[in-house]
Scaffold this active site. Structure first.
Site, PDB file in Angstrom:
ATOM      1  N   ASP A  22       0.856  -1.245  -0.139  1.00  0.00           N
ATOM      2  CA  ASP A  22       0.092   0.047  -0.015  1.00  0.00           C
ATOM      3  C   ASP A  22       0.876   1.206   0.082  1.00  0.00           C
ATOM      4  O   ASP A  22       1.791   1.243   0.558  1.00  0.00           O
ATOM      5  CB  ASP A  22      -0.821  -0.154   1.187  1.00  0.00           C
ATOM      6  CG  ASP A  22      -2.062  -0.904   1.001  1.00  0.00           C
ATOM      7  OD1 ASP A  22      -2.631  -1.169  -0.049  1.00  0.00           O
ATOM      8  OD2 ASP A  22      -2.305  -1.489   2.104  1.00  0.00           O
ATOM      9  N   ASP A  50      -6.695  -1.547  -5.385  1.00  0.00           N
ATOM     10  CA  ASP A  50      -7.835  -1.177  -4.490  1.00  0.00           C
ATOM     11  C   ASP A  50      -8.704  -0.196  -5.245  1.00  0.00           C
ATOM     12  O   ASP A  50     -10.140  -0.339  -5.415  1.00  0.00           O
ATOM     13  CB  ASP A  50      -7.406  -0.590  -3.114  1.00  0.00           C
ATOM     14  CG  ASP A  50      -6.849  -1.441  -2.474  1.00  0.00           C
ATOM     15  OD1 ASP A  50      -6.756  -2.792  -2.532  1.00  0.00           O
ATOM     16  OD2 ASP A  50      -5.906  -1.032  -1.507  1.00  0.00           O
TER      17      ASP A  50
END
Length: 164
Positions: free
Chosen positions: A118, A136
């Site tokens: 991330d 995402d």
């Protein structure tokens, strides 16, 4: 044979594009993890960070073995691929492809690193949204597109019913 204008081809192209974009951006982040340090301020409200999430959304199910989450995501992708194959709608195919590609992008990370890379950190004041990645974004946009498609389809069907 599937023509390049078919919903299936569009969905497949969407999935491949999502995987490539996701993995390319993650490769840049991983290669520059030391330079990122704790964070790089891009503009007010947005930082680049480096983190690994061994859970799912918001870190839920953290500590679950990487292979368990990978198996779950792969199973969902298989179901979505069947839905893509059956779809006659280009919008739905695009959405299914985006979701599949995003999910598989995160599966690739789980297999390679044991967790998802991330790096996008949005915040307001001291409140930070959990960091996320392009995979995402593709999943969320694909789901939003499916929801919008169903709303437009329902609206279109109800207007036709009134004309009959």
């Amino acid at each position: 044979m599937t023509s390049m204008n078919s919903p299936r081809a569009l969905g497949l192209t969407s999935a491949i594009t999502a995987i490539i974009a996701d993995q390319a951006t993650k490769a840049v982040v991983v290669a520059n993890a030391d330079a990122l340090g704790s964070e790089i301020a891009v503009f007010p409200g947005f930082n680049l960070v480096f983190g690994r999430n061994d859970g799912v959304t918001f870190g839920m199910l953290g500590g679950t073995p990487w292979w368990g989450l990978s198996l779950l995501a792969s199973s969902i992708c298989l179901w979505l691929a069947i839905m893509l194959y059956r779809s006659d709608s280009r919008i739905e195919a695009l959405a299914y492809g985006a979701i599949i590609g995003g999910a598989l992008g995160n599966v690739i990370d789980r297999v390679r690193f044991g967790g998802v890379t991330d790096f996008l950190d949005f915040y307001a004041g001291q409140m930070h949204w959990p960091a996320f990645n392009l995979a995402d974004v593709f999943v969320v946009c694909g789901v939003a597109l499916l929801l919008l498609a169903s709303v437009f389809e329902r609206h279109g069907n109800s207007s036709r019913v009134g004309q009959e």
